[in-house]
Structure formats: C-alpha cells, structure tokens
Write a protein that holds these residues in place. Structure first.
Motif, PDB file in Angstrom:
ATOM      1  N   HIS A 162       0.849  -1.129   0.022  1.00 32.51           N
ATOM      2  CA  HIS A 162      -0.124   0.002  -0.030  1.00 32.51           C
ATOM      3  C   HIS A 162       0.908   1.172   0.081  1.00 32.51           C
ATOM      4  O   HIS A 162       0.111   2.465   0.252  1.00 32.51           O
ATOM      5  CB  HIS A 162      -1.089  -0.006   1.146  1.00 32.51           C
ATOM      6  N   VAL A 163       2.287   1.059  -0.224  1.00 36.78           N
ATOM      7  CA  VAL A 163       3.094   2.309  -0.006  1.00 36.78           C
ATOM      8  C   VAL A 163       3.816   2.007  -1.188  1.00 36.78           C
ATOM      9  O   VAL A 163       5.240   1.613  -1.367  1.00 36.78           O
ATOM     10  CB  VAL A 163       4.031   2.336   1.140  1.00 36.78           C
ATOM     11  N   PRO A 164       3.373   2.455  -2.411  1.00 34.12           N
ATOM     12  CA  PRO A 164       4.208   2.206  -3.782  1.00 34.12           C
ATOM     13  C   PRO A 164       5.623   2.812  -4.126  1.00 34.12           C
ATOM     14  O   PRO A 164       6.237   2.644  -5.225  1.00 34.12           O
ATOM     15  CB  PRO A 164       3.010   2.443  -4.800  1.00 34.12           C
ATOM     16  N   ASP A 165       5.698   3.935  -3.386  1.00 33.79           N
ATOM     17  CA  ASP A 165       6.991   4.680  -3.569  1.00 33.79           C
ATOM     18  C   ASP A 165       8.098   4.064  -2.967  1.00 33.79           C
ATOM     19  O   ASP A 165       8.215   3.516  -1.681  1.00 33.79           O
ATOM     20  CB  ASP A 165       6.777   6.019  -3.233  1.00 33.79           C
ATOM     21  N   PHE A 198      11.186   4.263   5.253  1.00 35.69           N
ATOM     22  CA  PHE A 198      10.514   5.114   6.462  1.00 35.69           C
ATOM     23  C   PHE A 198       9.912   6.174   6.066  1.00 35.69           C
ATOM     24  O   PHE A 198       8.746   6.437   6.606  1.00 35.69           O
ATOM     25  CB  PHE A 198      11.725   5.317   7.590  1.00 35.69           C
ATOM     26  N   PHE A 199      10.346   6.935   5.371  1.00 38.36           N
ATOM     27  CA  PHE A 199       9.677   8.192   4.756  1.00 38.36           C
ATOM     28  C   PHE A 199       8.371   8.016   4.447  1.00 38.36           C
ATOM     29  O   PHE A 199       7.557   8.545   4.798  1.00 38.36           O
ATOM     30  CB  PHE A 199      10.750   8.669   3.817  1.00 38.36           C
ATOM     31  N   THR A 200       8.247   7.114   3.523  1.00 37.56           N
ATOM     32  CA  THR A 200       6.865   6.697   2.602  1.00 37.56           C
ATOM     33  C   THR A 200       5.920   6.122   3.900  1.00 37.56           C
ATOM     34  O   THR A 200       4.733   6.408   3.742  1.00 37.56           O
ATOM     35  CB  THR A 200       6.934   5.961   1.516  1.00 37.56           C
ATOM     36  N   TYR A 201       6.639   5.232   4.704  1.00 36.54           N
ATOM     37  CA  TYR A 201       5.511   4.638   5.442  1.00 36.54           C
ATOM     38  C   TYR A 201       4.952   5.581   6.485  1.00 36.54           C
ATOM     39  O   TYR A 201       3.605   5.704   6.948  1.00 36.54           O
ATOM     40  CB  TYR A 201       6.254   3.529   6.012  1.00 36.54           C
ATOM     41  N   VAL A 202       5.850   6.451   7.148  1.00 35.82           N
ATOM     42  CA  VAL A 202       5.150   7.666   8.269  1.00 35.82           C
ATOM     43  C   VAL A 202       4.580   8.418   7.504  1.00 35.82           C
ATOM     44  O   VAL A 202       3.474   9.236   8.166  1.00 35.82           O
ATOM     45  CB  VAL A 202       6.589   7.916   8.731  1.00 35.82           C
ATOM     46  N   ARG A 203       4.599   8.951   6.114  1.00 31.27           N
ATOM     47  CA  ARG A 203       3.883   9.666   5.409  1.00 31.27           C
ATOM     48  C   ARG A 203       2.580   9.353   5.151  1.00 31.27           C
ATOM     49  O   ARG A 203       1.594   9.964   5.560  1.00 31.27           O
ATOM     50  CB  ARG A 203       4.509  10.061   3.909  1.00 31.27           C
ATOM     51  N   ALA A 204       2.470   8.121   4.813  1.00 26.76           N
ATOM     52  CA  ALA A 204       1.339   7.472   4.845  1.00 26.76           C
ATOM     53  C   ALA A 204       0.415   7.466   5.890  1.00 26.76           C
ATOM     54  O   ALA A 204      -0.862   7.411   5.948  1.00 26.76           O
ATOM     55  CB  ALA A 204       1.153   6.142   4.010  1.00 26.76           C
ATOM     56  N   ALA A 235      14.612  10.227  -3.212  1.00 24.65           N
ATOM     57  CA  ALA A 235      13.095  10.163  -2.608  1.00 24.65           C
ATOM     58  C   ALA A 235      13.020  11.580  -2.428  1.00 24.65           C
ATOM     59  O   ALA A 235      11.804  12.452  -2.558  1.00 24.65           O
ATOM     60  CB  ALA A 235      12.729   9.430  -1.517  1.00 24.65           C
ATOM     61  N   LEU A 236      13.810  12.335  -1.637  1.00 25.67           N
ATOM     62  CA  LEU A 236      13.476  13.648  -1.322  1.00 25.67           C
ATOM     63  C   LEU A 236      13.705  14.669  -2.410  1.00 25.67           C
ATOM     64  O   LEU A 236      13.097  15.791  -2.333  1.00 25.67           O
ATOM     65  CB  LEU A 236      14.770  14.114  -0.213  1.00 25.67           C
ATOM     66  N   GLY A 237      14.649  14.409  -3.255  1.00 27.39           N
ATOM     67  CA  GLY A 237      14.564  15.133  -4.718  1.00 27.39           C
ATOM     68  C   GLY A 237      13.174  14.955  -5.334  1.00 27.39           C
ATOM     69  O   GLY A 237      12.716  16.263  -5.782  1.00 27.39           O
ATOM     70  N   GLY A 238      12.624  13.840  -5.202  1.00 25.58           N
ATOM     71  CA  GLY A 238      11.214  13.671  -5.861  1.00 25.58           C
ATOM     72  C   GLY A 238      10.186  14.426  -5.295  1.00 25.58           C
ATOM     73  O   GLY A 238       9.115  14.973  -5.882  1.00 25.58           O
ATOM     74  N   HIS A 239      10.301  14.999  -4.156  1.00 22.50           N
ATOM     75  CA  HIS A 239       9.454  15.395  -3.192  1.00 22.50           C
ATOM     76  C   HIS A 239       9.832  17.011  -3.063  1.00 22.50           C
ATOM     77  O   HIS A 239       9.244  17.637  -1.917  1.00 22.50           O
ATOM     78  CB  HIS A 239       8.994  14.934  -2.059  1.00 22.50           C
ATOM     79  N   ARG A 240      10.993  17.477  -3.826  1.00 20.78           N
ATOM     80  CA  ARG A 240      11.171  18.723  -3.740  1.00 20.78           C
ATOM     81  C   ARG A 240      11.695  19.324  -2.286  1.00 20.78           C
ATOM     82  O   ARG A 240      11.827  20.443  -2.281  1.00 20.78           O
ATOM     83  CB  ARG A 240      10.314  19.584  -4.209  1.00 20.78           C
ATOM     84  N   ALA A 241      11.910  18.338  -1.514  1.00 19.89           N
ATOM     85  CA  ALA A 241      12.758  18.726  -0.271  1.00 19.89           C
ATOM     86  C   ALA A 241      14.320  19.121  -0.572  1.00 19.89           C
ATOM     87  O   ALA A 241      14.780  19.731   0.328  1.00 19.89           O
ATOM     88  CB  ALA A 241      12.690  17.592   0.690  1.00 19.89           C
ATOM     89  N   PHE A 242      14.763  18.464  -1.466  1.00 21.51           N
ATOM     90  CA  PHE A 242      15.954  18.558  -1.992  1.00 21.51           C
ATOM     91  C   PHE A 242      16.032  19.048  -3.461  1.00 21.51           C
ATOM     92  O   PHE A 242      14.903  18.940  -3.978  1.00 21.51           O
ATOM     93  CB  PHE A 242      16.842  17.116  -1.845  1.00 21.51           C
ATOM     94  N   PRO A 243      17.015  19.589  -4.058  1.00 18.05           N
ATOM     95  CA  PRO A 243      17.048  19.910  -5.495  1.00 18.05           C
ATOM     96  C   PRO A 243      16.389  18.914  -6.062  1.00 18.05           C
ATOM     97  O   PRO A 243      16.805  17.775  -6.050  1.00 18.05           O
ATOM     98  CB  PRO A 243      18.326  20.154  -5.916  1.00 18.05           C
ATOM     99  N   ALA A 244      15.576  19.094  -7.576  1.00 21.91           N
ATOM    100  CA  ALA A 244      14.926  18.439  -8.275  1.00 21.91           C
ATOM    101  C   ALA A 244      15.822  17.402  -8.888  1.00 21.91           C
ATOM    102  O   ALA A 244      15.704  16.150  -9.257  1.00 21.91           O
ATOM    103  CB  ALA A 244      14.166  19.028  -9.262  1.00 21.91           C
TER     104      ALA A 244
END
Length: 472
Positions: free
Chosen positions: A78-81, A85-91, A321-330
């Motif tokens: 259910h967490v396809p990304d 830890f990042f995606t689990y906690v976000r969901a 992953a953080l780049g994909g969410h624009r938390a880091f440079p794209a």
C-alpha cells in the motif's frame, strides 16, 4: 489494492532494476556487516553486557524486529513509492512527520556510513603495515575507498549487488568455518549453555547488551528502499525482509555462541573485557591458526567495504526520494540514462561524506575510538527512533484504512513490536553515554542534532502542504 495517500510528485524517471530476493538480501545483510559485528560488537556485548548469555540477546532483539517486520511487510503493498521509513510514516502519520522522518533517516544512514568510513581507514592501514607496507593517515585510505564507492554507486544497482554478494559470501564462509570447528570439537570447556539460562540472560548490564545487539541489525529494514528496482516488489520486498532478518539473527546468535564456547564462559568474559579489539582475531588464531588469522584480517576490511557500499546505496535512494518531493533539489531525483541509477543523488551523498570525513580528519579525531563510536552511537539511536515511528505509522494506517483485515499482521504484531522497540529505545538512551565513552554532554549534543534534523523536515513538510509539481 493500494490506498490513495498524498500524491507524491513524479520523478524525472523511476529507478530501474530486476533485483530478486537474493540480490536484495545480499545488500541488506552486507549492510549489517556480519564479520564486523562478530569482531566488534560481540566482544563488547560479552565483556560489558550480560556475559556468556549475550547470544540470547540477539534472539530477543530478532523477535522484536520480526514483530516490527510483520506490520512493515503488510503495509508494503500500500506504499508504492521507494523511500522506506519516509513513505511509511507519511502514509500513516502525515506529510510533515513523514518528511521529518526522511531527514532523520538520511542523517542516520549518513552517520553509520561515516562510522564505518573511519573504521575502514584504520583497518586498511593496520592491514598494510602488517604486511610491511608504509603507514599513512587513516583518512587517505578512507578517501580511496570513497572514490571506489562513488564509482559503484554511480553505476547500475546490479553491479553493486554482485560485488556485495561476493564479499558477503566470503566473510560469512570464514565465520561458518570457525563455528563448525569450535562446535565439532566441543569448545574449550564444553559448549556454552548460558544463553539458555534466563537468570544469566537477565544478569549483568542487560541494557548495554540490548543496545549493542540491536545496533547489529541496522540495515535490515532498508529492503523497501529498493522497491523500484525489485523484480516483483509486492512479493520480493516482504520475502527479502524476512529472509534478511532471519539470516542475520541466526548467524549472530550461533556465531556468538560458538565464540563464547571457544573460550569457555568465564574466560570469554575476561578476554572480551580485557582486549575487545583483538578478541575475535585471537579466537581465530587459536582455532584456525595463522592462515585463518590472515584471512580474517583481510575479510574484515572487505566486510567494512561491503557495509559502506550498502549504506551508500540506501542513503542515495533517500536523496532520490527527497529530490522527488522537492525537499532537495529536483536534480537529485534524476536517473542516469544508461545505468538507471540515482547518479546525482549518489554523487551528492559522496560529497556529503567527503565533507564529514574531512572535518573529522582536520579535527584530529581517532577513527575508531571517536569517529566510529560517536557516529555508530548516533545511528543506533536514529534507527530505533525511525522504526518506532514506522511501527506507529503502520498501526494508524490500518486503523484508518480497512484494506487488510488480518488482525495479527495489522494490529497485534505491530503493537507488540512497538512496545518492544520503545523498551529498546529507552534502554539505549539510558546507556548512550556508555557507548560514547561516558560523555553526557556529547550524548545530549548528538540527540539534539537528531531532533533538530527531524524538526527541519517537519517544518518543511508543514509549510509545503500543497501538492508539488511534477519534475518533468
């Protein structure tokens, strides 16, 4: 059926790969650095923890982590990304805390890799000088290793998997040989039974024993980071998680039991407490002779290298992953046209590692007593906090979304795992100053940095509430 969660921005392209269960297990177990644990953690657990019963501590920690893994794997479809830890906690707990978790995870894996970078520099120098070579500053060897890791991290993930597979088989093989020889001969004073005695398991400084044991499992949970590069992620990731945890737990428990038996209960405690640095090497020389000693000395270096490469791959995928969410440079979310690797993320992490090691070198820190101990302690606290948050996220996610009605997988096991992890975290924090050589100020400073990094991510996630644009 995946439950819709907050939509993640698409990356320029997805990571590519056809990793099977075996390939992922190799990388995850390599990150655990089995030979390094046998050489470094077991002497500390036996000498400063609960003595000859320390092997049982691995079993107890493995049970707690298996409970964690049940919920972790149940939530995986259910967490396809990618992002673990990042995606689990976000969901489960929302975007702000999810992004805070991502920052904490990156700090944790950066710390553990820096710890091993310090150790390997000293280990290579000792190996070279033992064969008559010149002695050079530890950081010179570390930078050489860093360059090799940078090349492998830039290339396709399959190359790293093959390298790790070869190194892992070699280091496990020599320890298995030692285990077989000791057990077949009946040990120095008969095979140890201390690990079967509840009174001995709970004796001594059991908190320190748990702290060292739980630190030995760091990396097993990173299976989910390779989701995009797995052949069949919904099956491969859960299977790889269980297999990796079982392999690590059984290997550590059996090998530590054999090492204790090689000395005898009382002698093992005395030797481990007196000289933990050479405890394994002396054991190998006693039972496998000078040739075995030379082999283990070399394989200890390759074990450290395998751990560095594995942690580098995990950290690079957090950058991705953080780049994909624009938390880091794209740009961090771009993949290489030929290798399908997160090449920008990989190079960015190499640059961060270079800066850290350069700072440690300029500061004149000891590569083992300070760099390895301080950064290893940081990673131990960080990974326990990450797993605790993830376990809580699993419980909340399944309470809100009725997509899986298996009570054991979605409620009971994660709840028991959460309790176990909280106990381990409490014991670790209570003994953290011991791990750092008795410095309470340093312990507070390190914990403060981890909290600060997490808060930065939380604030960033709270400020950027609106969906972010695609990177294309």
């Amino acid at each position: 059926m995946a439950v819709p969660t907050e939509s993640a921005p698409a990356s320029t392209s997805r990571l590519s790969g056809r990793l099977g269960v075996g390939s992922i297990v190799f990388m995850v177990v390599a990150a655990a650095a089995p030979l390094t644990v046998i050489a470094g953690t077991i002497p500390l657990g036996v000498g400063a923890g609960n003595g000859p019963a320390f092997p049982a501590t691995f079993v107890l920690c493995a049970i707690v982590l298996l409970l964690f893994a049940v919920g972790f794997c149940a939530m995986s479809p259910h967490v396809p990304d990618a992002g673990a830890f990042f995606t689990y906690v976000r969901a489960g707990l929302g975007r702000p805390l999810g992004l805070g978790t991502a920052f904490l995870a990156l700090a944790t894996y950066t710390a553990v890799q820096a710890a091993v970078y310090g150790y390997i520099g000293a280990a290579i120098d000792e190996l070279v000088t033992s064969f008559g070579g010149p002695s050079v500053p530890w950081f010179v060897w570390t930078f050489v290793v860093m360059a090799i890791v940078a090349v492998l991290g830039y290339r396709h993930i399959e190359l790293s998997s093959r390298v790790l597979g070869v190194l892992l088989v070699a280091e496990i093989a020599i320890v298995v040989v030692l285990d077989v020889v000791v057990v077949a001969s009946g040990g120095a004073q008969g095979l140890s039974t201390a690990a079967l005695d509840p009174a001995q398991i709970g004796s001594g400084a059991v908190g320190i024993a748990i702290m060292f044991a739980i630190a030995s499992f760091i990396g097993f949970e990173s299976t989910a980071v390779f989701r995009d590069e797995a052949r069949d992620p919904e099956r491969t990731i859960p299977r790889a998680t269980y297999v990796a945890l079982a392999v690590i737990g059984v290997f550590y428990a059996v090998s530590s039991w054999a090492v204790v038996s090689a000395w005898g209960d009382q002698a093992a405690v005395e030797q481990a407490a007196a000289d933990p640095a050479t405890f394994l090497l002396q054991t190998v020389e006693n039972w496998l002779g000078p040739i075995g000693l030379h082999i283990v000395t070399v394989l200890l270096v390759t074990s450290l290298f395998a751990a560095i490469l594995a942690f580098h791959n995990v950290a690079a995928r957090y950058w991705f992953a953080l780049g994909g969410h624009r938390a880091f440079p794209a740009a961090c979310a771009r993949t290489h046209d030929r290798h399908g690797s997160p090449h920008v993320a990989s190079l960015s992490h190499t640059a961060l590692s270079f800066v850290l090691i350069a700072i440690f070198a300029v500061a004149g820190l000891d590569p083992v007593a300070q760099v390895f101990a301080w950064m290893g302690g940081t990673a131990t606290v960080g990974v326990l906090a990450l797993m605790t948050l993830t376990c809580l996220a699993v419980l909340v996610f399944f309470a809100r979304n009725r997509v899986d009605r298996r009570v054991w997988n979605t409620r009971i096991a994660p709840a028991l795992g959460l309790v176990g992890l909280l106990v381990c975290l409490w014991l670790t924090l209570g003994n953290f100053t011991t791990l750092l050589g008795g410095s309470a100020g340093l312990a507070y400073a390190i914990c403060g940095v981890l909290v600060l990094v997490t808060l930065v991510g939380i604030v960033m996630g709270a400020v950027r509430r609106r969906p972010l644009p695609d990177l294309a």
